[in-house]
Design an enzyme around this catalytic site. Structure first.
Site, PDB file in Angstrom:
ATOM      1  N   ARG A 132     -16.325 -50.341   2.160  1.00 18.59           N
ATOM      2  CA  ARG A 132     -15.354 -49.287   1.815  1.00 18.59           C
ATOM      3  C   ARG A 132     -15.925 -48.562   0.598  1.00 18.59           C
ATOM      4  O   ARG A 132     -16.141 -49.176  -0.438  1.00 18.59           O
ATOM      5  CB  ARG A 132     -13.985 -49.936   1.554  1.00 18.59           C
ATOM      6  CG  ARG A 132     -13.308 -49.547   0.263  1.00 18.59           C
ATOM      7  CD  ARG A 132     -11.918 -50.089   0.132  1.00 18.59           C
ATOM      8  NE  ARG A 132     -11.787 -51.405  -0.474  1.00 18.59           N
ATOM      9  CZ  ARG A 132     -11.990 -51.677  -1.757  1.00 18.59           C
ATOM     10  NH1 ARG A 132     -12.378 -50.749  -2.597  1.00 18.59           N
ATOM     11  NH2 ARG A 132     -11.808 -52.899  -2.199  1.00 18.59           N
TER      12      ARG A 132
ATOM     13  N   HIS B  71      -9.592 -49.465  -3.250  1.00 19.54           N
ATOM     14  CA  HIS B  71      -8.778 -50.213  -2.282  1.00 19.54           C
ATOM     15  C   HIS B  71      -7.645 -49.337  -1.748  1.00 19.54           C
ATOM     16  O   HIS B  71      -7.477 -49.178  -0.535  1.00 19.54           O
ATOM     17  CB  HIS B  71      -8.229 -51.476  -2.947  1.00 19.54           C
ATOM     18  CG  HIS B  71      -7.182 -52.149  -2.147  1.00 19.54           C
ATOM     19  ND1 HIS B  71      -7.459 -52.775  -0.953  1.00 19.54           N
ATOM     20  CD2 HIS B  71      -5.847 -52.270  -2.333  1.00 19.54           C
ATOM     21  CE1 HIS B  71      -6.333 -53.256  -0.449  1.00 19.54           C
ATOM     22  NE2 HIS B  71      -5.338 -52.967  -1.269  1.00 19.54           N
TER      23      HIS B  71
ATOM     24  N   TYR C  87     -15.372 -54.089 -10.439  1.00 24.60           N
ATOM     25  CA  TYR C  87     -15.769 -55.300  -9.704  1.00 24.60           C
ATOM     26  C   TYR C  87     -16.998 -55.104  -8.809  1.00 24.60           C
ATOM     27  O   TYR C  87     -17.368 -55.993  -8.063  1.00 24.60           O
ATOM     28  CB  TYR C  87     -14.592 -55.867  -8.892  1.00 24.60           C
ATOM     29  CG  TYR C  87     -13.909 -54.900  -7.939  1.00 24.60           C
ATOM     30  CD1 TYR C  87     -14.410 -54.671  -6.659  1.00 24.60           C
ATOM     31  CD2 TYR C  87     -12.766 -54.205  -8.325  1.00 24.60           C
ATOM     32  CE1 TYR C  87     -13.790 -53.801  -5.790  1.00 24.60           C
ATOM     33  CE2 TYR C  87     -12.132 -53.326  -7.463  1.00 24.60           C
ATOM     34  CZ  TYR C  87     -12.646 -53.121  -6.190  1.00 24.60           C
ATOM     35  OH  TYR C  87     -12.027 -52.241  -5.337  1.00 24.60           O
TER      36      TYR C  87
HETATM   37  C1  LIG Z   1       0.940 -61.379   2.714  1.00 27.05           C
HETATM   38  C2  LIG Z   1       0.373 -60.453   1.682  1.00 27.05           C
HETATM   39  N1  LIG Z   1      -0.216 -60.962   0.579  1.00 27.05           N
HETATM   40  C3  LIG Z   1      -0.736 -60.139  -0.362  1.00 27.05           C
HETATM   41  C4  LIG Z   1      -0.668 -58.782  -0.213  1.00 27.05           C
HETATM   42  C5  LIG Z   1      -1.259 -57.867  -1.255  1.00 27.05           C
HETATM   43  N2  LIG Z   1      -2.514 -57.263  -0.761  1.00 27.05           N
HETATM   44  C6  LIG Z   1      -2.537 -56.005  -0.319  1.00 27.05           C
HETATM   45  S1  LIG Z   1      -4.044 -55.542   0.233  1.00 27.05           S
HETATM   46  C7  LIG Z   1      -4.708 -57.052  -0.106  1.00 27.05           C
HETATM   47  C8  LIG Z   1      -6.167 -57.334   0.176  1.00 27.05           C
HETATM   48  C9  LIG Z   1      -6.514 -57.304   1.630  1.00 27.05           C
HETATM   49  O1  LIG Z   1      -7.892 -57.281   1.802  1.00 27.05           O
HETATM   50  P1  LIG Z   1      -8.586 -57.261   3.198  1.00 27.05           P
HETATM   51  O2  LIG Z   1      -7.803 -58.063   4.175  1.00 27.05           O
HETATM   52  O3  LIG Z   1     -10.003 -57.624   3.016  1.00 27.05           O
HETATM   53  O4  LIG Z   1      -8.447 -55.745   3.706  1.00 27.05           O
HETATM   54  P2  LIG Z   1      -8.980 -54.385   3.073  1.00 27.05           P
HETATM   55  O5  LIG Z   1      -7.906 -53.894   2.147  1.00 27.05           O
HETATM   56  O6  LIG Z   1     -10.264 -54.644   2.400  1.00 27.05           O
HETATM   57  O7  LIG Z   1      -9.113 -53.451   4.232  1.00 27.05           O
HETATM   58  C10 LIG Z   1      -3.742 -57.891  -0.669  1.00 27.05           C
HETATM   59  C11 LIG Z   1      -4.000 -59.273  -1.108  1.00 27.05           C
HETATM   60  C12 LIG Z   1      -0.032 -58.281   0.962  1.00 27.05           C
HETATM   61  N3  LIG Z   1       0.059 -56.984   1.202  1.00 27.05           N
HETATM   62  N4  LIG Z   1       0.457 -59.127   1.887  1.00 27.05           N
END
Ligand SMILES: Cc1ncc(C[n+]2csc(CCOP(=O)(O)OP(=O)(O)O)c2C)c(N)n1
Length: 370
Positions: free
Chosen positions: A268, A272, A282
């Site tokens: 990406r 985020h 980071y």
């Molecule tokens: C159950 C839950 N835990 C925590 C969060 C907070 N949160 C939002 S995005 C994220 C990271 C997700 O990363 P990834 O699955 O690698 O997807 P990316 O954003 O990189 O596409 C987190 C922990 C959430 N939305 N839902």
């Protein structure tokens, strides 16, 4: 402890399994076919269409970031760098397939038929953005990490029970592959041999948590094996590799052979989300540069240009069209009546309201009538 070759050696076994997951690539970063046996031999029209969609999606990302900064969009999760993983996987699907997206997967549901104005309204938290038109087989993007994996297992099972020749496709990130819902979803679909395709876009980070800290597994792809699901790791910056993996997964699913699991290794470029994440805290710009060299749009452009199928004026045409479509869609979203607090309450509770919400509903109804 020394391992004895005569007995089952779990350490050796793990190593052997992990070594089997070589990342599959068809088109390298110079736009050259490096694995001609796997070349899907798309027609010229299909190649141009796939490229046009990826260019559109890159522009949509740039415009969405800008609209968010102007306060004209709400939640937005940037997509640049992930066009091959998103658009080329979608390119292998049919209209009757169901998509269960995560919050970063808006491009796939637009290409599956969700009007762009609805996606913008969804970004603003407007209920109209969550009302999916009849015949558009998509769910609203999931915010709860991994939840779409169990839902996809359920949708796939439903399709199987109804004898549909279609699949349920879902996406999450590398971080999502650590969730309980992720494991439950793949296990359930594996057990029922349901027509699901589970895609993990491994974009290297879950917000600021690097892929290496996320799991001890060498690949995310190997996680599918535990659920008895055919699993593959592909170069997620290579549109052809992603397309072929999804096309084959779909073929197996509609032939009654059950689910598949695909890890797309990608990156990406942006933050985020637009809610204050600063990637420079980071990761280094050197890493960004390394990944930009693998860019999916750049490599596909090189491939198509060498075939005489793409040039600057064609690209300019697509960009112009994208800008016009985006402008029209935001205008349409602006034209939808502003959401009221009473809408929120009455849509959430179609039955008798609890007393506290009833009180609030009356207060807001009064305010809104002025
Ligand atoms: C159950 C839950 N835990 C925590 C969060 C907070 N949160 C939002 S995005 C994220 C990271 C997700 O990363 P990834 O699955 O690698 O997807 P990316 O954003 O990189 O596409 C987190 C922990 C959430 N939305 N839902």
């Amino acid at each position: 402890m020394a391992s004895n070759n005569n007995i089952f050696d779990p350490v050796k076994n793990l190593k052997e399994i992990e070594e089997k997951f070589e990342m599959v690539q068809i088109l390298n970063e110079n736009g050259e076919i490096v694995n001609s046996d796997l070349d899907p031999q798309l027609s010229d029209e299909e190649l141009v269409e796939l490229m046009s969609r990826m260019v559109f999606t890159r522009i949509l990302d740039q415009r969405s970031i800008s609209l968010n900064r102007q306060g004209r969009l709400g939640f937005y999760a940037p997509t640049a760098g992930q066009e091959a993983s998103q658009i080329a996987s979608h390119f292998a699907l049919e209209k009757e397939d169901f998509i269960l997206p995560g919050y970063r997967d808006v491009p796939q549901i637009i290409w599956h038929g969700l009007p762009l104005s609805k996606a913008f309204l969804w970004s603003r938290g407007h209920f109209v953005g969550g009302q999916i038109p009849e015949g558009v087989n998509v769910f609203p993007p999931q915010i709860i990490i991994g939840a779409q994996y169990v839902q996809a297992a359920g949708v796939a099972l439903g399709m199987q029970k109804r004898g549909k020749k279609a699949v349920a496709v879902t996406y999450t990130g590398d971080g999502g592959s650590s969730q309980g819902d992720f494991y439950e979803g793949i296990n359930f679909a594996g057990a029922y041999k349901s027509p699901a395709i589970f895609i993990v876009q491994n974009n290297q980070f879950a917000i600021s948590t690097p892929r290496e800290s996320q799991t001890s597994a060498t690949t995310i792809a190997q996680k599918g094996i535990a659920a008895g699901i055919p699993s593959i790791q592909v170069d997620g910056m290579d549109p052809l590799a992603v397309y072929v993996a999804t096309r084959d997964a779909r073929k197996r699913a509609v032939a009654g052979e059950g689910p598949s699991f695909i890890e797309t290794v990608c990156y990406r470029y942006g933050p985020h989300t637009m809610a204050g994440d600063d990637p420079t805290r980071y990761r280094t710009t050197d890493t960004d540069t390394e990944w930009e060299k693998k860019d999916p749009v750049v490599r596909f452009r090189k491939y198509l240009e060498a075939k005489g199928l793409w040039n600057e004026s064609k690209e300019a045409e697509v960009i112009e069209q994208a800008k016009e479509d985006i402008k029209a869609a935001i205008k349409e979203a602006d034209g939808v009546e502003k959401q009221k607090v009473t809408d929120l309450i009455s849509i959430m509770h179609t039955d008798e309201l609890p007393y506290n919400l009833k009180e609030q509903y009356e207060i807001y109804k009064e305010k809104e009538s002025k």
